[in-house]
Design a protein around this motif. Sequence first.
Motif, PDB file in Angstrom:
ATOM      1  N   TRP A 167       0.838  -1.211   0.000  1.00  0.00           N
ATOM      2  CA  TRP A 167       0.000   0.000   0.000  1.00  0.00           C
ATOM      3  C   TRP A 167       0.868   1.255   0.000  1.00  0.00           C
ATOM      4  CZ3 TRP A 167       0.286   3.834   3.646  1.00  0.00           C
ATOM      5  CH2 TRP A 167      -0.610   4.885   3.470  1.00  0.00           C
ATOM      6  N   GLN A 168       1.960   1.231   0.781  1.00  0.00           N
ATOM      7  CA  GLN A 168       2.812   2.411   0.883  1.00  0.00           C
ATOM      8  C   GLN A 168       3.367   2.814  -0.474  1.00  0.00           C
ATOM      9  OE1 GLN A 168       6.373   2.016   3.295  1.00  0.00           O
ATOM     10  NE2 GLN A 168       6.149   4.113   4.054  1.00  0.00           N
ATOM     11  N   LEU A 169       3.809   1.830  -1.248  1.00  0.00           N
ATOM     12  CA  LEU A 169       4.372   2.141  -2.565  1.00  0.00           C
ATOM     13  C   LEU A 169       3.281   2.603  -3.534  1.00  0.00           C
ATOM     14  CD1 LEU A 169       6.828   2.232  -4.393  1.00  0.00           C
ATOM     15  CD2 LEU A 169       6.470  -0.193  -4.906  1.00  0.00           C
ATOM     16  N   THR A 170       2.164   1.886  -3.559  1.00  0.00           N
ATOM     17  CA  THR A 170       1.080   2.263  -4.482  1.00  0.00           C
ATOM     18  C   THR A 170       0.498   3.620  -4.117  1.00  0.00           C
ATOM     19  OG1 THR A 170      -0.504   1.008  -3.146  1.00  0.00           O
ATOM     20  CG2 THR A 170       0.471  -0.111  -5.030  1.00  0.00           C
ATOM     21  N   SER A 171       0.431   3.928  -2.824  1.00  0.00           N
ATOM     22  CA  SER A 171      -0.106   5.230  -2.419  1.00  0.00           C
ATOM     23  C   SER A 171       0.812   6.360  -2.859  1.00  0.00           C
ATOM     24  CB  SER A 171      -0.312   5.279  -0.904  1.00  0.00           C
ATOM     25  OG  SER A 171       0.919   5.227  -0.216  1.00  0.00           O
ATOM     26  N   MET A 172       2.131   6.118  -2.863  1.00  0.00           N
ATOM     27  CA  MET A 172       3.058   7.142  -3.336  1.00  0.00           C
ATOM     28  C   MET A 172       2.869   7.404  -4.829  1.00  0.00           C
ATOM     29  SD  MET A 172       4.753   8.518  -0.943  1.00  0.00           S
ATOM     30  CE  MET A 172       5.547   8.335   0.666  1.00  0.00           C
ATOM     31  N   VAL A 173       2.546   6.368  -5.582  1.00  0.00           N
ATOM     32  CA  VAL A 173       2.229   6.564  -7.002  1.00  0.00           C
ATOM     33  C   VAL A 173       0.997   7.456  -7.134  1.00  0.00           C
ATOM     34  CG1 VAL A 173       1.492   5.432  -9.141  1.00  0.00           C
ATOM     35  CG2 VAL A 173       3.257   4.373  -7.707  1.00  0.00           C
ATOM     36  N   ASP A 174      -0.030   7.128  -6.376  1.00  0.00           N
ATOM     37  CA  ASP A 174      -1.260   7.928  -6.414  1.00  0.00           C
ATOM     38  C   ASP A 174      -0.991   9.377  -6.034  1.00  0.00           C
ATOM     39  OD1 ASP A 174      -2.995   6.082  -7.334  1.00  0.00           O
ATOM     40  OD2 ASP A 174      -3.929   5.604  -5.410  1.00  0.00           O
ATOM     41  N   ILE A 175      -0.213   9.585  -4.966  1.00  0.00           N
ATOM     42  CA  ILE A 175       0.047  10.938  -4.480  1.00  0.00           C
ATOM     43  C   ILE A 175       0.866  11.728  -5.496  1.00  0.00           C
ATOM     44  CG2 ILE A 175       1.321  12.236  -2.711  1.00  0.00           C
ATOM     45  CD1 ILE A 175       0.391  10.054  -0.710  1.00  0.00           C
ATOM     46  N   ALA A 176       1.859  11.093  -6.124  1.00  0.00           N
ATOM     47  CA  ALA A 176       2.648  11.784  -7.152  1.00  0.00           C
ATOM     48  C   ALA A 176       1.754  12.224  -8.306  1.00  0.00           C
ATOM     49  CB  ALA A 176       3.766  10.874  -7.658  1.00  0.00           C
ATOM     50  N   ARG A 177       0.858  11.331  -8.714  1.00  0.00           N
ATOM     51  CA  ARG A 177      -0.064  11.676  -9.794  1.00  0.00           C
ATOM     52  C   ARG A 177      -1.025  12.771  -9.354  1.00  0.00           C
ATOM     53  NH1 ARG A 177      -1.757   5.760 -12.340  1.00  0.00           N
ATOM     54  NH2 ARG A 177       0.153   5.439 -13.552  1.00  0.00           N
ATOM     55  N   LEU A 178      -1.483  12.664  -8.111  1.00  0.00           N
ATOM     56  CA  LEU A 178      -2.423  13.654  -7.586  1.00  0.00           C
ATOM     57  C   LEU A 178      -1.795  15.039  -7.560  1.00  0.00           C
ATOM     58  CD1 LEU A 178      -5.063  14.414  -6.107  1.00  0.00           C
ATOM     59  CD2 LEU A 178      -3.958  13.740  -3.975  1.00  0.00           C
ATOM     60  N   SER A 179      -0.576  15.148  -7.014  1.00  0.00           N
ATOM     61  CA  SER A 179       0.074  16.457  -6.911  1.00  0.00           C
ATOM     62  C   SER A 179       0.366  17.040  -8.294  1.00  0.00           C
ATOM     63  CB  SER A 179       1.354  16.355  -6.089  1.00  0.00           C
ATOM     64  OG  SER A 179       2.276  15.462  -6.687  1.00  0.00           O
ATOM     65  N   ARG A 181       0.822  29.439  -7.715  1.00  0.00           N
ATOM     66  CA  ARG A 181       2.275  29.311  -7.898  1.00  0.00           C
ATOM     67  C   ARG A 181       2.574  27.819  -8.015  1.00  0.00           C
ATOM     68  NH1 ARG A 181       5.372  34.017  -6.502  1.00  0.00           N
ATOM     69  NH2 ARG A 181       7.242  32.759  -6.202  1.00  0.00           N
ATOM     70  N   PRO A 182       2.900  27.331  -9.191  1.00  0.00           N
ATOM     71  CA  PRO A 182       3.101  25.887  -9.386  1.00  0.00           C
ATOM     72  C   PRO A 182       4.186  25.331  -8.466  1.00  0.00           C
ATOM     73  CG  PRO A 182       2.957  27.008 -11.488  1.00  0.00           C
ATOM     74  CD  PRO A 182       3.050  28.078 -10.446  1.00  0.00           C
ATOM     75  N   LEU A 183       3.865  24.219  -7.801  1.00  0.00           N
ATOM     76  CA  LEU A 183       4.800  23.535  -6.909  1.00  0.00           C
ATOM     77  C   LEU A 183       4.812  22.054  -7.243  1.00  0.00           C
ATOM     78  CD1 LEU A 183       3.754  25.202  -3.512  1.00  0.00           C
ATOM     79  CD2 LEU A 183       5.772  25.765  -4.887  1.00  0.00           C
ATOM     80  N   GLU A 184       5.922  21.405  -6.943  1.00  0.00           N
ATOM     81  CA  GLU A 184       6.044  19.970  -7.181  1.00  0.00           C
ATOM     82  C   GLU A 184       6.362  19.266  -5.865  1.00  0.00           C
ATOM     83  OE1 GLU A 184       7.565  19.479 -11.731  1.00  0.00           O
ATOM     84  OE2 GLU A 184       9.090  20.098 -10.267  1.00  0.00           O
ATOM     85  N   THR A 185       6.083  17.971  -5.822  1.00  0.00           N
ATOM     86  CA  THR A 185       6.343  17.201  -4.608  1.00  0.00           C
ATOM     87  C   THR A 185       7.371  16.104  -4.868  1.00  0.00           C
ATOM     88  OG1 THR A 185       4.549  15.631  -5.046  1.00  0.00           O
ATOM     89  CG2 THR A 185       4.007  17.575  -3.721  1.00  0.00           C
TER      90      THR A 185
END
Length: 803
Positions: A640-652, A661-665
């Motif tokens: 879940w931790q790895l898949t959630s990071m994929v989701d969060i990267a896509r979300l951000s 002001r565009p920001l990246e994560t």
Amino acid sequence: MNTNVIKIHKNECIGCQVESSLSFRPLVEYLKDRLKTEKSVKSEFYRFLLQKIEKDEMLLNSISAEELSKYKDTLELIFTILTPLMGDEEDLFWALSTPIPDEIFFSTNAFYKFFKDHDPKNKVNKDGEPVEKKQLKFIYNIILDRFYNFTSVLRNEIIYGHINEENKLTQYYNIQTDTRFVNIKHKGDLPEINFEELGRYFQDDNELEYLIDNLPLNNFCFEGFSIISITDVTLQHSIDGIRDALVNHNYQSEAYTHVIQALKSLSGDGNLQFGLMPFLTVNDKLVFDNQEFSQSMLINSAKASNLEEEVFYSLVDKYKENPRAIFVSSINDDQISKDPFLRVLKAAGVCSYSVLPVYYNMQLAGVLEVYSDHEVVVDDKLLSRLRPAMPLIGQLFQYSIEEFDAKMDEVLMDKFTALQPSVQWKFNEAVWHFLQQKNNNSKIKEIETVTFRHMYPLFGAIDIRNSTTERNKALKEDLNVLLNSLITALTAIRKTVTLELTDKLLFNCKDWIERIGSFASSNEENQLNEFLELEVYPFLSIIKGNYPETGEIVNQYFEVIVPETGAAFANRRQLEISMQLINTEVSQYLEKSQSNLQASYPCYFAKFRTDGVEYDIYIGQEIAPEKPFDLLYLKNIRLWQLTSMVDIARLSKSLIGEMPRPLETTQLIFIHSNAIDISFRNDERRFDVEGAYNIRYEVVKKRIDKVLIKGTSERLTQPHKIAMVYFNPDEAKEYLEYIKYMQVQGYLSDDLEHLELDELQGVSGLKALRVGVKYVDGKESAKKLEPKELKSIEKEIAKMLQS
């Protein structure tokens, strides 16, 4: 009295026919028995009626309902002995019918009018059960009672709801059937009944299936007549409806609607409306949440009129000091001058308005509003009808208050404390042990430390890239706007006021503009603030006071430096909005996701706000002693931790277009295989690790966010990448399998890097995996991993790990 025949079911009971005959023989038998024991003057009346019936031989045999119109006098005598002597047939709903109620042959005028006036289309509470089935239940109910002494929970009564055409309110009637003058005969021997089996059929509401097979109706014969009476039970049914709303409905929505509808029926006045206003408090101060916990006309009117909350609260606070019933039959200007809150009601179209205080356990719980767009007098008659409902409304208010408080506590625990449901049970035990010591008069000790041993930790960090740099950039841009605006103002002032100090301030401003570009510490920013607060602002205030013509110039400058709206804070506001957008969306994602994690196996999930969002997860046997722990649950949460990071990267990434002001994560995971111990620190109200080895874990996770790749100046964490830090190659093996599978599925790029990291203070030997997140090209939105996909991945990974 009326002898018109009324067809009740109009041939709807074809399948439930039973042999029956309309006869007065059972009544004759009853009268003869009574004459044997009756010694009062009633005996003469019974004797007279008995002779009259026996004189008309047709009444002793089977007779049709239509033929009974010839015997109206006899029927009126029967009515006299079967009803109270003082009963008025114009008000009494009473009738005689065939043994199985199908045709009414004699009725009071009130009953006849009731039946004719009540159009079936206005009937309410339709249960959908066919008339034929109801009639069969009625017949078998009588048979079981007479021959087997078996009384079912079904009674020979029907609650009938009907909408009154005049006032549009629902009225309720209890229709009862008295079968004491119905004789039942059975052909042959009575069959045996297995009542235990019958009981099971009753529970499933299919007792007719059993009875039709075991007690065929063609073996029974009904003789006599039934008595039907109707009683208006609107008051009692309304009270029962309020009680039912308390038990069976959601307090924040359905219950209030049901209670208000019941109050309307209870009042009997179609012009009346009702409002419910429980007194909810936060820190002992009244608050009003109209959407969920009340339906108040006063609150709605106040909001519609934009009445200031402070004014409204003061009115209610004043009322709480002296709670009383208030009756305003017609809102006029004189009353508005005395009670200004009536103005908002009048603006909402309310003509009359009354308030009744509602109590629970002697404490004021809220108020009941009675209002109308007509002039209405709330008199003793109406109050007496409402009085039985007041304790129940008090209970409803108390439930709403408790529900509101529970909702507050739930959010409080979720947002502001470290205590979560997954670990609360252990805190409950600690509190109980503490109270036991106190109750046993033992020497009071400090409450025990709550500790969970052998827990597997997981750490993740979503950081806003270059947040410090972006802050400094926004600050410098804003300071440039501020100083340029100040130069503009000072230049305009110099044209009006001749002061050498003005030139000196202009020189300082231009000097600060040059220095802004090389700001290296907060100390320089503090120096600039001192210059503004100690030299510039006092100067502008004096100039404005002594030279009114400069007022507009000075005011325009001070508008620029208002934090909420001024141009000198625009860049910092935009940056804050962008950061808040990312943090809010990521936090909401994690909160929603962690609830699904808890469903698989309870874990402790703590989330922290930094410039981004960090979280700690602890999972292990001691979190849920009753549920066996297996490493499978740990593997599941790591996946879940790895898949959630994929989701969060896509979300951000998807949020960039919405940011001023565009920001990246950047996304970071710390892999730690060994179990650790954690304890709750009462002074800081959070969990912390125990033991020297465990503390090392805490040290590492706090330092790795800025770690560099060995031999380079490149930061490990990069936008559009997921970085996984570890010590032991065995720790990375599991994640390599996850990465491989997710690359095949198109969630991660084929750019996996194996990296060595620079030494940190007191930490060496760190390694990392880094892999790119794959985004969907074109106009398609980034695809999130759905629960079904996660389960599929889990199964595949489980196979890989077992091999």
